[in-house]
Design an enzyme around this catalytic site. Structure first.
Site, mmCIF file in Angstrom:
data_model
loop_
_atom_site.group_PDB
_atom_site.id
_atom_site.type_symbol
_atom_site.label_atom_id
_atom_site.label_comp_id
_atom_site.label_asym_id
_atom_site.label_seq_id
_atom_site.Cartn_x
_atom_site.Cartn_y
_atom_site.Cartn_z
ATOM 1 N N GLU A 1 1.586 3.607 2.833
ATOM 2 C CA GLU A 1 1.910 3.091 4.277
ATOM 3 C C GLU A 1 3.324 2.418 4.233
ATOM 4 O O GLU A 1 3.794 1.585 3.433
ATOM 5 C CB GLU A 1 1.367 1.447 4.649
ATOM 6 C CG GLU A 1 -0.080 1.188 4.595
ATOM 7 C CD GLU A 1 -1.220 0.411 5.102
ATOM 8 O OE1 GLU A 1 -0.454 -0.888 4.829
ATOM 9 O OE2 GLU A 1 -2.533 0.426 4.561
ATOM 10 N N HIS B 1 0.800 -1.255 0.137
ATOM 11 C CA HIS B 1 -0.266 -0.256 -0.333
ATOM 12 C C HIS B 1 0.890 1.350 0.397
ATOM 13 O O HIS B 1 1.487 1.474 0.615
ATOM 14 C CB HIS B 1 -0.997 -0.096 0.813
ATOM 15 C CG HIS B 1 -1.871 -1.205 1.197
ATOM 16 N ND1 HIS B 1 -2.332 -1.719 2.523
ATOM 17 C CD2 HIS B 1 -2.785 -1.586 0.161
ATOM 18 C CE1 HIS B 1 -3.114 -2.779 1.901
ATOM 19 N NE2 HIS B 1 -3.399 -2.937 0.987
ATOM 20 N N HIS C 1 3.517 -3.743 6.442
ATOM 21 C CA HIS C 1 2.327 -2.643 5.966
ATOM 22 C C HIS C 1 1.991 -1.687 7.501
ATOM 23 O O HIS C 1 2.922 -1.429 7.868
ATOM 24 C CB HIS C 1 0.981 -3.811 6.312
ATOM 25 C CG HIS C 1 0.264 -4.590 4.530
ATOM 26 N ND1 HIS C 1 -0.892 -3.694 4.120
ATOM 27 C CD2 HIS C 1 0.950 -5.405 4.094
ATOM 28 C CE1 HIS C 1 -0.750 -4.547 3.025
ATOM 29 N NE2 HIS C 1 0.145 -5.281 2.991
ATOM 30 N N GLU D 1 1.942 -5.529 10.654
ATOM 31 C CA GLU D 1 1.015 -4.456 10.587
ATOM 32 C C GLU D 1 2.458 -2.997 11.399
ATOM 33 O O GLU D 1 2.279 -3.867 12.991
ATOM 34 C CB GLU D 1 -0.275 -4.556 11.178
ATOM 35 C CG GLU D 1 -1.384 -4.985 9.951
ATOM 36 C CD GLU D 1 -1.330 -4.340 9.039
ATOM 37 O OE1 GLU D 1 -1.316 -3.282 8.986
ATOM 38 O OE2 GLU D 1 -2.517 -4.285 7.666
#
Length: 417
Positions: free
Chosen positions: A93, A90, A220, A310
């Site tokens: 990110e 992404h 991410h 994440e």
């Protein structure tokens, strides 16, 4: 916990003691040209253990560069596992992109300094680092900058397509096969799949086809948690609650996620970004169901086990936050990479000692097989325990062996069919 900004002298001291550069300029956001220069600088500093190659181009024509670390760059050595890190899927990110650039510099510097742990890792593993899968989206996000960046600005590629919703949906096929005793691995791709995915997705799938990856992580931002497959739920939401979607390898995936979480400075504590995840890990579907994601595709189409990391509440953290984030993730990035050396590995031969490619390796009690690579070697991640392992190939009689796996290096198990 001591705050980074309140005691910069202590942080600088820690960086110096760890052999890392202490200058603030070393930690910066890299636009595309800056990232390319940084990767080629690492290759120039460590030319005998690195190689740079492109797996394709983005919608806007930017190369998707990979930096490889190995004692024999460009060559797959039998029984040496292949590992990959992917960042910036992404575009907005961005921490993963910066961490992977920094990891590349760190591996080179520590190898040159004679660090035994890093030297062994590079000698025994073929490491592939793709800092940015979505360079076009990054440029959109970077033009906004950390202060003004919106939650979705630059998330998609040059066509504003979310690349983590762009892989062929093999979960639906697996869930059908589970009810009808169908295949449990290397599921077939749909017709005309190449026309249904974005250039960046196509490049990564071709990359997976060309390298027999064993373990991977996809970096991410927007939360702090280690997410493991499956991402897509088998069932609809029950009374508004998401349902856990376990893979046949649920136990090893949970352990892989915990490896990163507990080696990270605060992920394992659970409370981050206003959310709580026990031990800092979560099953993807239990969090929220996602179709056509990359980590599920890895598991269902290849031999590779991938989790999604994440890593920051702020999708586009300021440059001043990067040193602290690097220190928080450095040990976790190395520890997770080392997990590729657990379980079993070996060669599959015929009676004349010719290696057999695409032989299937099955483990009793785990309904997910892996296959041998072109050199006849296989790698099967497993937790410690005793297992019955079977090798089979068309035209040959299957062969079985019982093996006890310990907590240390992978046990080598040769099989003849």
């Amino acid at each position: 916990m001591l705050q980074w900004r309140t005691i910069p002298w202590l942080c600088a001291l820690l960086l110096g003691l760890m052999g890392l550069p202490t200058s603030g300029s070393d930690f910066q956001h890299h636009r595309y040209e800056d990232m390319v220069r940084a990767l080629f600088a690492v290759q120039s500093e460590c030319p005998y253990i690195t190689r740079i190659y492109s797996i394709g181009r983005s919608v806007e024509g930017r190369h998707l560069y990979v930096l490889e670390f190995s004692d024999n760059p460009g060559i797959h050595e039998a029984l040496e596992p292949e590992f990959k890190y992917i960042g910036n899927m992404h575009g907005n990110e961005v921490l993963g992109r910066e961490l992977l650039i920094k990891l590349s510099q760190f591996l080179c510097e520590e190898y040159r300094a004679g660090n035994q742990r890093i030297t062994r890792l590079i000698h025994d593993t073929r490491i592939h680092i793709l800092p940015s899968m979505n360079p076009d989206g990054y440029e959109v996000a970077a033009r906004q900058g950390p202060e003004l960046n919106g939650y979705l600005v630059g998330r998609g590629n040059g066509r504003e397509i979310d690349l983590n919703r762009n892989f062929p949906d093999l979960n639906a096929l697996l869930y059908y096969y589970e009810k009808n005793n169908g295949r449990n691995h290397h599921l077939p791709l749909p017709d005309n799949w190449e026309l249904q995915v974005e250039p960046e997705t196509l490049a990564v799938i071709k990359w997976m086809q060309n390298y027999n990856f064993v373990l991977s992580a996809n970096l991410h931002g927007g939360a702090v948690v280690a997410n493991y497959p499956f991402d897509k739920s088998r069932d609809p939401r029950i009374r508004g609650r998401n349902t856990y979607a376990a893979t046949p390898d649920d136990k090893i995936f949970r352990q892989l996620a915990r490896t990163y979480s507990y080696a990270h400075s605060w992920m394992h504590k659970g409370w981050n970004c206003g959310d709580f995840f026990n031990e800092g890990i979560t099953n993807g579907a239990s969090w929220y169901s996602l179709s056509k994601g990359m980590q599920d595709f890895n598991y269902l189409y290849t031999n590779c086990f991938e989790i999604t990391l994440e890593l920051s509440c702020d999708k586009f953290p300021s440059e001043s936050a990067l040193p602290r984030e690097w220190l928080a993730n450095r040990e976790a990035l190395v520890s997770y990479l080392e997990q590729v050396h657990h379980g079993i590995k070996g060669m599959v031969y015929d009676e004349n000692n010719n290696p057999i490619s695409k032989a299937e390796i099955s483990v009793a009690g785990i309904s997910h097989d892996v296959t041998t690579g072109v050199d006849g070697d296989y790698f099967r991640l497993l937790l410690p325990g005793t297992y019955t392992v079977k090798a089979s190939a068309p035209g040959y009689l299957p062969s079985s062996n019982t093996v006890t796996v310990g907590p240390a290096e992978a046990i080598q198990v040769g099989l003849q069919v």
